[in-house]
Enzyme design. Structure first.
Site, mmCIF file in Angstrom:
data_model
loop_
_atom_site.group_PDB
_atom_site.id
_atom_site.type_symbol
_atom_site.label_atom_id
_atom_site.label_comp_id
_atom_site.label_asym_id
_atom_site.label_seq_id
_atom_site.Cartn_x
_atom_site.Cartn_y
_atom_site.Cartn_z
ATOM 1 N N ASP A 45 28.213 -105.034 -28.136
ATOM 2 C CA ASP A 45 26.764 -104.849 -27.988
ATOM 3 C C ASP A 45 26.509 -103.486 -27.348
ATOM 4 O O ASP A 45 25.368 -103.065 -27.197
ATOM 5 C CB ASP A 45 26.116 -106.001 -27.198
ATOM 6 C CG ASP A 45 26.604 -106.103 -25.774
ATOM 7 O OD1 ASP A 45 27.544 -105.369 -25.400
ATOM 8 O OD2 ASP A 45 26.033 -106.922 -25.016
ATOM 9 N N SER A 46 27.602 -102.760 -27.037
ATOM 10 C CA SER A 46 27.459 -101.356 -26.651
ATOM 11 C C SER A 46 26.895 -100.557 -27.827
ATOM 12 O O SER A 46 26.560 -99.381 -27.675
ATOM 13 C CB SER A 46 28.806 -100.773 -26.200
ATOM 14 O OG SER A 46 29.800 -101.019 -27.182
ATOM 15 N N ASP A 84 30.541 -109.197 -30.677
ATOM 16 C CA ASP A 84 29.976 -109.420 -29.343
ATOM 17 C C ASP A 84 28.621 -110.110 -29.493
ATOM 18 O O ASP A 84 27.750 -109.607 -30.217
ATOM 19 C CB ASP A 84 29.763 -108.031 -28.721
ATOM 20 C CG ASP A 84 29.917 -108.026 -27.229
ATOM 21 O OD1 ASP A 84 30.235 -109.075 -26.641
ATOM 22 O OD2 ASP A 84 29.728 -106.934 -26.652
ATOM 23 N N LYS A 114 32.786 -112.674 -28.797
ATOM 24 C CA LYS A 114 32.974 -112.425 -27.361
ATOM 25 C C LYS A 114 31.658 -112.708 -26.668
ATOM 26 O O LYS A 114 30.585 -112.430 -27.214
ATOM 27 C CB LYS A 114 33.392 -110.971 -27.114
ATOM 28 C CG LYS A 114 33.444 -110.606 -25.623
ATOM 29 C CD LYS A 114 34.056 -109.257 -25.378
ATOM 30 C CE LYS A 114 33.091 -108.106 -25.434
ATOM 31 N NZ LYS A 114 31.933 -108.227 -24.511
ATOM 32 N N GLU A 116 29.772 -112.797 -22.511
ATOM 33 C CA GLU A 116 29.916 -112.458 -21.092
ATOM 34 C C GLU A 116 29.732 -113.695 -20.213
ATOM 35 O O GLU A 116 28.898 -114.557 -20.529
ATOM 36 C CB GLU A 116 28.874 -111.395 -20.712
ATOM 37 C CG GLU A 116 29.064 -110.093 -21.474
ATOM 38 C CD GLU A 116 28.081 -108.996 -21.053
ATOM 39 O OE1 GLU A 116 27.315 -109.188 -20.074
ATOM 40 O OE2 GLU A 116 28.088 -107.946 -21.718
ATOM 41 N N GLU A 189 36.036 -106.010 -17.226
ATOM 42 C CA GLU A 189 35.329 -104.720 -17.210
ATOM 43 C C GLU A 189 35.120 -104.250 -15.780
ATOM 44 O O GLU A 189 34.531 -104.954 -14.955
ATOM 45 C CB GLU A 189 33.978 -104.835 -17.948
ATOM 46 C CG GLU A 189 33.234 -103.490 -17.943
ATOM 47 C CD GLU A 189 32.078 -103.406 -18.929
ATOM 48 O OE1 GLU A 189 31.894 -104.323 -19.743
ATOM 49 O OE2 GLU A 189 31.354 -102.386 -18.854
#
Ligand code: KIV
Length: 276
Positions: A45-46, A84, A114, A116, A189
């Protein structure tokens, strides 16, 4: 060669070989990364700030992420592709989380998703449990979790036990619970090196670090940082090319040649007109 599978990744992990992962958001760049031999590609999602022109990851939509993931899958043959899950496409309800995560496998062709997890994050740990039970492989992500940027207040190193940094104990326990829930791997991270080492030693799934030092089982970097396309260099990363300068030079040369009449030539023309 066929596409990497989780057993292939585990073969490397079990042999003590570091795993490699890079982000990608489109087909042509993903093709190059695949040819370069990375084990995993993360359609991060970067993309928010590195591909779509947003200020951060929060505005990325489900449809944008699905589109990026489909492009990366179509551009690659070998790398294991992880999608993500964007902010609030999971966690709102179990049904919505499963449905949205499933679309990345069913529609975009991803190999895994993925998501978070906050320290001790019950909701997301339950979601990981459900997704893996249903056959959707999940990579966990702990430490600095950018989707919680408004809560964390900045890009603070995690594991330091301060107002802006969770305790090492919380991170170790969260990693263990993600492993119990079935996560096949966990991204760490911006975790202090000692805590990242402790986490890696306390779980039996590969940890993939970004800004988390040397004692993890693999590394991930954001591609634009690696290629020199980011507005500034980051100390946690390493720049391996200067594409910013190369692209600007190419564009300036193109503009100059068109303006001066140097391009196109008769070689670029169809049925060229002979000049006397
Ligand atoms: O979105 C992303 O690129 C990530 C990496 C920083 C791990 O989550």
């Amino acid at each position: 060669m066929s596409r990497n599978s989780i057993p292939d990744l585990y073969e490397k992990y079990d042999a003590g070989e570091p795993l490699t992962m890079l982000t990608a958001y489109d087909a042509p760049i993903a093709r190059q990364i695949d040819r370069g031999g990375v084990d995993m590609i993360l359609v991060g999602d970067s993309a928010g700030d590195n591909h779509l022109g947003y200020d951060d990851t929060l505005p990325v939509t489900l449809e944008e992420a699905l589109s990026n993931t489909g492009a990366v899958v179509r551009g690659t043959d070998e790398a294991f592709v992880i999608a993500d899950l964007p902010f609030l496409t999971y966690g709102t309800s179990m049904a919505e989380s499963v449905e949205n995560a499933g679309r990345f496998l069913k529609e975009a062709g991803a190999d895994a998703v993925k998501l978070e997890t906050a320290p001790y994050g019950e909701t997301t740990i339950e979601i990981v449990d459900r997704l893996t039970e249903l056959g959707i492989p999940v990579q966990g992500h702990i430490g600095l979790t950018p989707q919680r940027k408004n809560e964390i207040g900045g890009a603070y190193v995690q594991g330091r036990d301060t107002d802006t940094s969770s305790t090492g104990e919380a991170l170790v326990e969260t990693a263990q619970r993600l492993e119990e829930a079935g996560a096949f791997s966990i991204v760490l991270e911006t975790v202090s090196e000692g805590v990242a080492r402790e986490i890696s030693e306390s779980v039996d799934v590969p940890t993939i670090g970004i800004g988390s030092g040397r004692y993890v089982d693999g590394q991930v970097l954001v591609l634009t940082d690696v290629l020199g396309l980011s507005p500034e260099p980051y100390s946690l990363s390493k720049q391996y090319a200067d594409l910013d300068a190369e692209i600007r030079d190419a564009v300036e040369q193109y503009v100059e040649e068109v303006e001066s009449g140097e391009f196109p030539t008769r070689d670029n023309a169809f049925d060229p007109v002979d000049e006397d």
